[in-house]
Scaffold this active site. Structure first.
Site, PDB file in Angstrom:
ATOM      1  N   GLY A   1       0.816  -1.217   0.000  1.00 54.85           N
ATOM      2  CA  GLY A   1       0.000   0.000   0.000  1.00 54.85           C
ATOM      3  C   GLY A   1       0.841   1.255   0.000  1.00 54.85           C
ATOM      4  O   GLY A   1       0.584   2.192  -0.765  1.00 54.85           O
TER       5      GLY A   1
ATOM      6  N   GLU B   1     -13.050   7.643   0.813  1.00 56.68           N
ATOM      7  CA  GLU B   1     -14.290   7.392   1.545  1.00 56.68           C
ATOM      8  C   GLU B   1     -13.892   6.872   2.923  1.00 56.68           C
ATOM      9  O   GLU B   1     -13.453   5.730   3.061  1.00 56.68           O
ATOM     10  CB  GLU B   1     -15.169   6.362   0.832  1.00 56.68           C
TER      11      GLU B   1
ATOM     12  N   CYS C   1     -20.564   0.979   5.287  1.00 57.43           N
ATOM     13  CA  CYS C   1     -20.250   2.372   5.596  1.00 57.43           C
ATOM     14  C   CYS C   1     -21.482   3.188   5.957  1.00 57.43           C
ATOM     15  O   CYS C   1     -21.385   4.177   6.676  1.00 57.43           O
ATOM     16  CB  CYS C   1     -19.543   3.018   4.404  1.00 57.43           C
TER      17      CYS C   1
END
Length: 392
Positions: A196, A234, A268
């Site tokens: 990442g 997000e 979410c």
């Protein structure tokens, strides 16, 4: 989703689609361009998930164990990518971009529709894999997750045809009629702090899209700020529901049960705070708790299961920590974890399950009221009027 696009269906450079048979828990050579295929057909055996770079599956030196949340057992080995493998993927994308960028919109649309058709043809298989990976009920994946994936491909495949501002190239490239060129899609797996970080900080990756926790989002922005990248983030939320005295009572109860506990609360948009006007507070709380107790928690393979397992052992510990923290702070645990006994089938005894938990009698400042728990936990609190609840 590499297995859905390339696992059993392969498009050769001549633009033809081929069916390729695979065997469980093996890796073998495909005669078409020497493509290395993963095999993920039979879930009873260990699955190997390799990176997909420059049109082929690529093995890595190290692999990570992936646990089936419903059993606590390893069900797959996933590539643990290094910075070098991330860079190889970036190079493949850069090499593919010049030709892909001038591909006519109509041909891209056909490709996306083809992908949607391939996924739809194997919907049940994708739902099984999603359940193994995430712990959710298979029935939920069949009803929502995979159909939504198919819908998204079809929606954008047709939406792009109505963009009046686009300019079509003057020389169509027929090579792209029915397959994805090498390098257009690259998939690398690994830990956030290795693969990442390498991706976020790569100087030739101009845009980062991330869905996850706020703290991680902050790290991503800081790590790449000096590179002036574009971001789509997000991050965490704490979604409230506000229920007034004059509501449609039964409909509100049913709706908030689903919005609080679907997919084990790992959504979410899940409702994690319910503000109920004082005139119906006790009535609502009683009805809500009764329905929460009635939800079936258990084996994701059981079609009657509403709540499956949480995504990981570590996440279960985090969710339980919020519940126990609320309890020790004086809140009332109306139902769920630590209140009712959870009966599970033998194969799920070591799974990461948490029952739908309802908490009351806690202040607005309590961590369970302020932090995103991302699990089957919701807090129900009373309010007197709109002015009061709007402050929260």
């Amino acid at each position: 989703m590499h297995s859905g696009i390339s696992g059993l269906e392969y498009c050769s450079p001549d633009g033809k689609w081929y069916q390729v048979q695979t065997l469980p828990s093996t890796i073998h050579r495909c005669p078409l361009e020497g493509l290395v295929l993963d095999t993920t057909r039979k879930m009873s055996q260990l699955v190997t998930v390799n990176n997909f770079i420059d049109g082929k599956f690529v093995m890595t030196k190290e692999y990570l164990d992936s646990f089936d949340p419903s059993t606590g057992q390893v069900w797959a080995r996933v590539s643990n990518s290094s910075a070098d493998e991330v860079d190889t993927a970036v190079q493949a994308a850069e090499k593919a971009f010049p030709r892909w960028s001038v591909t006519p919109v109509e041909q891209r649309s056909k490709l996306m529709l083809k992908i949607a058709d391939l996924i739809e043809a194997r919907l049940d298989e994708f739902a099984e894999v999603e359940s193994h990976d995430q712990g959710k009920p298979v029935s939920l994946a069949k009803r929502i997750d995979i159909p939504r994936l198919i819908h998204n491909f079809r929606y954008f495949a047709t939406y792009c045809l109505h963009d009046l501002n686009r300019i079509a190239p003057t020389s169509p490239l027929h090579f792209f009629d029915s397959c994805v060129p090498k390098g257009v899609i690259n998939i690398v797996y690994g830990y956030g702090w290795t693969a990442g970080t390498a991706l976020v900080e790569h100087p030739r990756v101009p845009l980062i899209s991330f869905t996850g926790g706020t703290a991680t989002g902050e790290v991503i922005r800081k790590s790449a700020a000096h590179l002036n990248k574009r971001f789509s983030l997000e991050l965490g939320g704490k979604n409230p529901a506000i229920i007034f005295d004059d509501c449609s009572f039964e409909k509100c109860v049913e709706t908030t049960i689903r919005s609080s506990f679907v997919n084990q609360g790992e959504v979410c948009l899940c409702t994690s705070r319910i503000f109920v006007q004082r005139g119906i507070y006790e009535k609502f709380l009683e009805a809500f708790v009764a329905k929460a107790k009635a939800l079936v928690v258990g084996d994701p393979k059981d079609p009657n299961t509403f709540c499956g397992a949480l995504i990981s052992k570590q996440h279960r510990e985090k969710v339980v920590g919020y519940i126990e923290g609320a309890r020790s702070g004086g809140a009332t645990i109306r139902c769920g974890h630590g209140v009712e006994h959870l009966s599970l089938p033998d194969r799920c005894q070591n799974g990461y399950f948490v029952q739908p938990t309802v908490i009351s009698d806690l202040p607005d400042s309590a961590p369970a009221m302020t932090d995103e728990i991302f699990g089957p936990v919701t807090c129900v609190v009373p309010f007197d009027d709109e002015a009061e609840v709007s402050l929260n």
